[in-house]
Design a protein around this motif. Structure first.
Motif, PDB file in Angstrom:
ATOM      1  N   ALA A 119     -12.599   2.245   6.341  1.00 22.95           N
ATOM      2  CA  ALA A 119     -13.237   0.965   6.032  1.00 22.95           C
ATOM      3  C   ALA A 119     -12.312   0.090   5.183  1.00 22.95           C
ATOM      4  O   ALA A 119     -12.249  -1.138   5.361  1.00 22.95           O
ATOM      5  N   ALA A 120     -11.567   0.714   4.269  1.00 16.23           N
ATOM      6  CA  ALA A 120     -10.625  -0.045   3.440  1.00 16.23           C
ATOM      7  C   ALA A 120      -9.504  -0.623   4.291  1.00 16.23           C
ATOM      8  O   ALA A 120      -9.068  -1.772   4.072  1.00 16.23           O
ATOM      9  N   GLN A 121      -9.022   0.124   5.271  1.00 14.24           N
ATOM     10  CA  GLN A 121      -7.977  -0.380   6.151  1.00 14.24           C
ATOM     11  C   GLN A 121      -8.469  -1.556   6.995  1.00 14.24           C
ATOM     12  O   GLN A 121      -7.725  -2.519   7.233  1.00 14.24           O
ATOM     13  N   GLU A 122      -9.714  -1.498   7.430  1.00 14.21           N
ATOM     14  CA  GLU A 122     -10.268  -2.609   8.211  1.00 14.21           C
ATOM     15  C   GLU A 122     -10.367  -3.880   7.365  1.00 14.21           C
ATOM     16  O   GLU A 122     -10.038  -4.980   7.830  1.00 14.21           O
ATOM     17  N   LEU A 123     -10.774  -3.729   6.120  1.00 15.57           N
ATOM     18  CA  LEU A 123     -10.872  -4.890   5.238  1.00 15.57           C
ATOM     19  C   LEU A 123      -9.483  -5.460   4.925  1.00 15.57           C
ATOM     20  O   LEU A 123      -9.299  -6.687   4.925  1.00 15.57           O
ATOM     21  N   VAL A 124      -8.513  -4.585   4.697  1.00 21.39           N
ATOM     22  CA  VAL A 124      -7.155  -5.044   4.425  1.00 21.39           C
ATOM     23  C   VAL A 124      -6.583  -5.785   5.633  1.00 21.39           C
ATOM     24  O   VAL A 124      -5.942  -6.841   5.498  1.00 21.39           O
ATOM     25  N   SER A 125      -6.808  -5.251   6.822  1.00 18.04           N
ATOM     26  CA  SER A 125      -6.329  -5.933   8.034  1.00 18.04           C
ATOM     27  C   SER A 125      -6.975  -7.293   8.202  1.00 18.04           C
ATOM     28  O   SER A 125      -6.327  -8.254   8.636  1.00 18.04           O
ATOM     29  N   PHE A 137      -2.657  -4.642  -1.538  1.00 20.51           N
ATOM     30  CA  PHE A 137      -2.090  -3.350  -1.903  1.00 20.51           C
ATOM     31  C   PHE A 137      -3.066  -2.263  -1.477  1.00 20.51           C
ATOM     32  O   PHE A 137      -4.207  -2.213  -1.941  1.00 20.51           O
ATOM     33  N   LEU A 138      -2.621  -1.406  -0.577  1.00 21.17           N
ATOM     34  CA  LEU A 138      -3.386  -0.250  -0.134  1.00 21.17           C
ATOM     35  C   LEU A 138      -2.628   0.979  -0.585  1.00 21.17           C
ATOM     36  O   LEU A 138      -1.484   1.199  -0.186  1.00 21.17           O
ATOM     37  N   GLN A 139      -3.273   1.809  -1.407  1.00 20.29           N
ATOM     38  CA  GLN A 139      -2.558   2.853  -2.128  1.00 20.29           C
ATOM     39  C   GLN A 139      -1.810   3.809  -1.210  1.00 20.29           C
ATOM     40  O   GLN A 139      -0.609   4.060  -1.413  1.00 20.29           O
ATOM     41  N   LEU A 140      -2.464   4.331  -0.194  1.00 18.64           N
ATOM     42  CA  LEU A 140      -1.805   5.300   0.671  1.00 18.64           C
ATOM     43  C   LEU A 140      -0.698   4.673   1.508  1.00 18.64           C
ATOM     44  O   LEU A 140       0.174   5.385   2.011  1.00 18.64           O
ATOM     45  N   ARG A 141      -0.712   3.375   1.642  1.00 22.14           N
ATOM     46  CA  ARG A 141       0.309   2.687   2.428  1.00 22.14           C
ATOM     47  C   ARG A 141       1.454   2.134   1.572  1.00 22.14           C
ATOM     48  O   ARG A 141       2.623   2.179   1.976  1.00 22.14           O
ATOM     49  N   ASP A 142       1.120   1.608   0.396  1.00 17.36           N
ATOM     50  CA  ASP A 142       2.093   0.846  -0.378  1.00 17.36           C
ATOM     51  C   ASP A 142       2.600   1.555  -1.628  1.00 17.36           C
ATOM     52  O   ASP A 142       3.535   1.062  -2.268  1.00 17.36           O
ATOM     53  N   ALA A 143       2.006   2.669  -1.999  1.00 17.65           N
ATOM     54  CA  ALA A 143       2.482   3.382  -3.188  1.00 17.65           C
ATOM     55  C   ALA A 143       3.850   3.994  -2.920  1.00 17.65           C
ATOM     56  O   ALA A 143       4.166   4.405  -1.790  1.00 17.65           O
ATOM     57  N   ALA A 144       4.672   4.027  -3.951  1.00 22.00           N
ATOM     58  CA  ALA A 144       6.023   4.584  -3.800  1.00 22.00           C
ATOM     59  C   ALA A 144       5.954   6.097  -3.625  1.00 22.00           C
ATOM     60  O   ALA A 144       5.284   6.786  -4.411  1.00 22.00           O
ATOM     61  N   PRO A 145       6.598   6.641  -2.611  1.00 21.46           N
ATOM     62  CA  PRO A 145       6.582   8.100  -2.426  1.00 21.46           C
ATOM     63  C   PRO A 145       7.190   8.818  -3.638  1.00 21.46           C
ATOM     64  O   PRO A 145       8.246   8.439  -4.140  1.00 21.46           O
TER      65      PRO A 145
END
Length: 241
Positions: A119-125, A137-145
């Protein structure tokens, strides 16, 4: 008597030069019509030279000089070169580049539970694909590895203008989500409109008491409240400029 006989002898040779002069004029008159084409050619040359001086060379315009009007001579469209006047430079408004929006890296920091990732990914898109092209900023996508979760979250909150809290039953069950909520309130306690709660799958009674002093977006609509969230973010960004 000798003097009278000398008069006829002198009159005879005087007639010969006159006859020669008459013959010369007669020949000159007979040859004059043959020179007419030369004079006509010189006349045409003079006319073309005059037209060239006036800027009406036959090779530069599509119509003969004798039929061109003053308007056609001054208009560039009457020439076959096809050149058109240069259009004025388009003015580009660069005021948006100095807006307060660009003082931070993100417009929205999405706070959600792991079970609400879809649901968070749909809202971000939806937000990123809008006309405003919101930066999320989406944590699992944009956080530094390899970065620490706590530090990455705190940096994301401080580098974002707004915080969207996706409050669901999974959000309330996750202690990590409660930490995100409290951290978001701590980052901007007096900034009205920067924290946007989106209540989804919960009743008003289940709304967190920490957020009772601010309104929330009801996610029970057909679009899940996405449009209201977008408008709330844009409204806050407009106050920064």
């Amino acid at each position: 008597m000798a003097s009278s006989s000398s008069v006829p002898a002198s009159s005879t040779p005087s007639k010969k030069p006159r006859d020669k002069i008459a013959d010369w004029f007669r020949q000159a008159l007979l040859k004059k019509p043959k020179k007419m084409p030369i004079s006509q050619e010189s006349h045409l040359y003079d006319g073309s030279q005059t037209a060239t001086q006036d800027g009406l060379s036959p090779s530069s315009c599509s119509s003969p000089p004798s039929h061109s009007s003053p308007e056609s001579r001054s208009s560039p469209s009457s020439c076959s070169s096809g050149m058109s006047p240069t259009s004025p430079p388009t003015h580009v408004d660069s005021s948006s580049s100095s807006s307060g929006r660009w003082s931070k890296d993100y417009d929205v920091c999405m706070c959600h539970s792991e079970e609400d990732l879809e649901a968070a990914q749909e809202l971000v898109s939806y937000l990123e694909g809008s006309q405003a092209s919101l930066r999320c900023f989406l944590q699992l996508r944009d956080a530094a590895p390899g970065g620490a979760i706590v530090s990455e979250l705190c940096q994301a909150l401080s580098r974002s203008h707004c915080r969207v809290l996706l409050i669901t039953p999974g959000f309330l069950r996750d202690p990590w989500c409660k930490y995100q909520m409290l951290q978001a309130l701590t980052e901007a306690p007096a900034s009205e409109g920067c924290t946007i709660p989106l209540l989804s799958g919960l009743s008003r009674a289940a709304y967190p008491p920490e957020l009772r002093f601010m309104y929330y977006v009801d996610g029970r609509g057909k679009d899940g409240g996405f449009y209201q969230v977008k408008e709330a973010v844009i409204h806050y960004l407009e106050t920064l400029s």
